[in-house]
Design a protein around this motif. Structure first.
Motif, short mmCIF file in Angstrom:
data_model
loop_
_atom_site.label_atom_id
_atom_site.label_comp_id
_atom_site.label_asym_id
_atom_site.label_seq_id
_atom_site.Cartn_x
_atom_site.Cartn_y
_atom_site.Cartn_z
N PHE A 128 -0.75 -0.15 -10.13
CA PHE A 128 -0.90 0.83 -9.06
C PHE A 128 -0.88 0.19 -7.68
O PHE A 128 -0.20 0.65 -6.77
N ALA A 129 -1.65 -0.88 -7.53
CA ALA A 129 -1.74 -1.54 -6.22
C ALA A 129 -0.38 -2.05 -5.76
O ALA A 129 0.04 -1.82 -4.61
N LEU A 130 0.33 -2.73 -6.65
CA LEU A 130 1.66 -3.23 -6.29
C LEU A 130 2.65 -2.09 -6.10
O LEU A 130 3.56 -2.16 -5.28
N GLY A 131 2.46 -1.00 -6.88
CA GLY A 131 3.34 0.16 -6.73
C GLY A 131 3.21 0.81 -5.37
O GLY A 131 4.21 1.15 -4.72
N VAL A 132 1.97 0.99 -4.90
CA VAL A 132 1.75 1.58 -3.58
C VAL A 132 2.32 0.67 -2.50
O VAL A 132 2.94 1.13 -1.53
N LEU A 133 2.13 -0.65 -2.66
CA LEU A 133 2.68 -1.59 -1.69
C LEU A 133 4.20 -1.53 -1.67
O LEU A 133 4.83 -1.59 -0.60
N ALA A 134 4.82 -1.36 -2.85
CA ALA A 134 6.28 -1.30 -2.93
C ALA A 134 6.82 -0.02 -2.30
O ALA A 134 7.86 -0.03 -1.64
N VAL A 135 6.11 1.09 -2.48
CA VAL A 135 6.58 2.37 -1.95
C VAL A 135 6.44 2.45 -0.44
O VAL A 135 7.36 2.89 0.26
N PHE A 136 5.29 2.03 0.09
CA PHE A 136 5.00 2.23 1.51
C PHE A 136 5.10 0.96 2.35
O PHE A 136 4.95 1.04 3.56
N GLY A 137 5.38 -0.18 1.70
CA GLY A 137 5.29 -1.45 2.42
C GLY A 137 6.60 -2.09 2.79
O GLY A 137 6.68 -3.33 2.80
N ARG A 138 7.62 -1.32 3.11
CA ARG A 138 8.90 -1.92 3.50
C ARG A 138 8.72 -2.71 4.79
O ARG A 138 8.33 -2.16 5.82
N GLY A 139 8.97 -4.01 4.71
CA GLY A 139 8.79 -4.88 5.86
C GLY A 139 7.58 -5.77 5.75
O GLY A 139 7.42 -6.72 6.53
N ILE A 140 6.68 -5.49 4.78
CA ILE A 140 5.51 -6.34 4.58
C ILE A 140 5.97 -7.70 4.05
O ILE A 140 6.76 -7.76 3.11
N PRO A 141 5.52 -8.81 4.63
CA PRO A 141 5.96 -10.14 4.18
C PRO A 141 5.60 -10.42 2.72
O PRO A 141 4.62 -9.88 2.19
N THR A 142 6.38 -11.27 2.10
CA THR A 142 6.16 -11.63 0.70
C THR A 142 4.79 -12.26 0.48
O THR A 142 4.17 -12.07 -0.56
N ARG A 143 4.31 -13.00 1.49
CA ARG A 143 3.04 -13.69 1.31
C ARG A 143 1.88 -12.71 1.09
O ARG A 143 0.91 -13.04 0.41
N VAL A 144 2.01 -11.49 1.63
CA VAL A 144 0.96 -10.49 1.43
C VAL A 144 0.99 -9.98 -0.01
O VAL A 144 -0.05 -9.82 -0.65
N ARG A 145 2.20 -9.75 -0.54
CA ARG A 145 2.32 -9.32 -1.93
C ARG A 145 1.79 -10.41 -2.87
O ARG A 145 1.12 -10.11 -3.86
N VAL A 146 2.11 -11.67 -2.55
CA VAL A 146 1.64 -12.78 -3.37
C VAL A 146 0.11 -12.83 -3.38
O VAL A 146 -0.51 -13.03 -4.43
N PHE A 147 -0.49 -12.62 -2.22
CA PHE A 147 -1.95 -12.62 -2.12
C PHE A 147 -2.54 -11.48 -2.95
O PHE A 147 -3.51 -11.67 -3.69
N LEU A 148 -1.95 -10.29 -2.85
CA LEU A 148 -2.43 -9.15 -3.62
C LEU A 148 -2.29 -9.40 -5.11
O LEU A 148 -3.21 -9.11 -5.90
#
Length: 402
Positions: A128-148
């Motif tokens: 769910f957490a990664l899904g919400v980030l993928a849907v609404f996070g266009r432009g968020i750096p990869t390092r934030v996804r890696v941290f999550l």
């Protein structure tokens, strides 16, 4: 099946299944459906006597934990947790995201006799957490996804340890021993699928090895179930002992089935809860404890611990190895989405107390739903900031300047 592997679609399937389960439970046929889900299937097979709902939560969900363990092993060996420096920040943030929600829950439920529910608000749902980030996070750096991802994986590790140590009843050491033997054989056999072991197989087909692994995996699950340890732990053990390269391939093969079948089926069955016909004042303290501790506790705990970790992880030259405060807050909002593991925790913590389990389930759904809404707003705002910054640095890439 590429779209099924997508984080946004996986989260969508999970949410849809949970909503459908809650709606179905409160329609005219809801009581019959709930009764059917709790009906024990008296097969008499090898002493197994589980309800349909338990076959899903104890059986199928072990596959989900198996995939989590494979991902955890990869991160620990070659990924973002393979050194103390890399793991320190997400580990500290994950710790804060466990301790603070548990503390808030205990504070809100003190004197109620419901302290056993403290683990429920400590979990984060990776899908769910990664899904919400993928849907609404266009432009968020990869390092934030890696941290999550690192934080969520460590969070799941804590959840696994909690299940193993706090929800084990009357452990039967002989069955634990049998499970350990089967798991060891599983790990040894999995290494026959590694490229370097090609000399063992030659040009022979690998299906006999896969069949042997399946039998050993089921055997491990069976003895784990008989041992009194929650059966999903078998999936964790198998994922950790499996050779890394075959494990990665297995993860790739099983992931679509986990996303599209296992997790939605669990979400549907877990959400089969009749909404209590009581006033707000009559709701259990466990309901309020989970409802507040899950989104709010995660937000406070991850933000405080993550910020502290980010300060500590500054390099000697003054550059930051961590994230910006706004990124940590955003991840903390996403961490409040408990859902899958929190639902399982609720069922385990209040086993035998149907009404409390139902209220805990509703609290997890409402708390996670609130966290999803807040996360969608925060992630969208943060993504816009990153896109504006990128357009400022590279105006030629901006649509308005083309």
């Amino acid at each position: 099946m590429t779209f099924i592997r997508s984080e946004r679609y996986a989260a969508g399937f999970l949410l849809l299944a949970g909503v459908l389960g809650l709606i179905a439970a409160n329609l005219s046929f809801g009581p019959a459906l709930i009764e059917a889900a709790n009906e024990h299937l008296h097969t008499g097979l090898f002493g197994l006597d589980l309800s349909a709902k338990h076959w899903i939560s104890d059986g199928l969900l072990a596959v989900f934990f198996f995939l989590i363990a494979i991902e955890l092993k990869r991160e620990l060996v070659i990924g973002d947790l393979n050194s103390f420096g890399k793991a320190a920040l997400p580990a500290l943030a994950a710790l804060g995201g466990v301790v603070v929600p548990a503390g808030i829950y205990l504070l809100l439920t003190q004197g109620s006799g419901l302290a056993a529910g403290w683990p429920v608000p400590t979990a984060t749902d990776i899908a769910f957490a990664l899904g919400v980030l993928a849907v609404f996070g266009r432009g968020i750096p990869t390092r934030v996804r890696v941290f999550l991802l690192a934080l969520a994986v460590l969070d799941d590790l804590v959840a696994i340890l909690i299940i193993a140590f706090f929800f084990t009843q009357d452990p039967q050491l002989q069955y634990i021993g049998f499970a350990a033997i089967a798991a060891t054989l599983f790990g040894v056999t999995s290494r026959m699928l590694k490229p370097r072991a090609a000399w063992v197989l030659g040009r022979k087909p690998t299906w006999p090895i896969v069949l042997a692994l399946t039998v050993l995996g089921v055997t491990t699950w069976y003895f784990t179930y008989l041992s009194g340890v929650h059966a999903t732990i078998a999936g964790v053990i198998l994922g950790l002992v499996m050779a890394r390269v075959p494990g990665g391939r297995t993860h790739h093969v099983l992931e679509p089935y986990s996303n599209a079948v296992i997790l939605p089926l669990f979400a549907f069955s877990a959400a089969l809860v009749a909404i209590p016909q009581v006033s707000l004042a009559e709701l259990s303290p466990a309901f309020w404890g989970i409802l507040v501790a899950l989104p709010v506790g995660k937000l406070i705990g991850i933000t405080l611990a993550g910020s502290l970790g980010s300060l500590i992880s500054k390099r000697p030259n003054g550059s930051r190895s961590g994230l910006k405060f706004a990124d940590i807050v955003m991840v903390a909002c996403l961490g409040g989405i408990g859902f899958t593991v929190s639902l399982l925790m609720g069922a385990l913590a209040f086993a035998g107390r149907v009404e409390v389990v139902d209220e805990a389930t509703l609290a997890v759904l409402l708390g996670s739903g609130f966290a999803i809404l807040v996360s969608a707003v925060v992630v969208s705002g943060r993504a816009r900031q990153y896109r504006r910054a990128a357009e400022t640095l590279h105006p030629a890439a901006s649509p308005s300047t083309r």
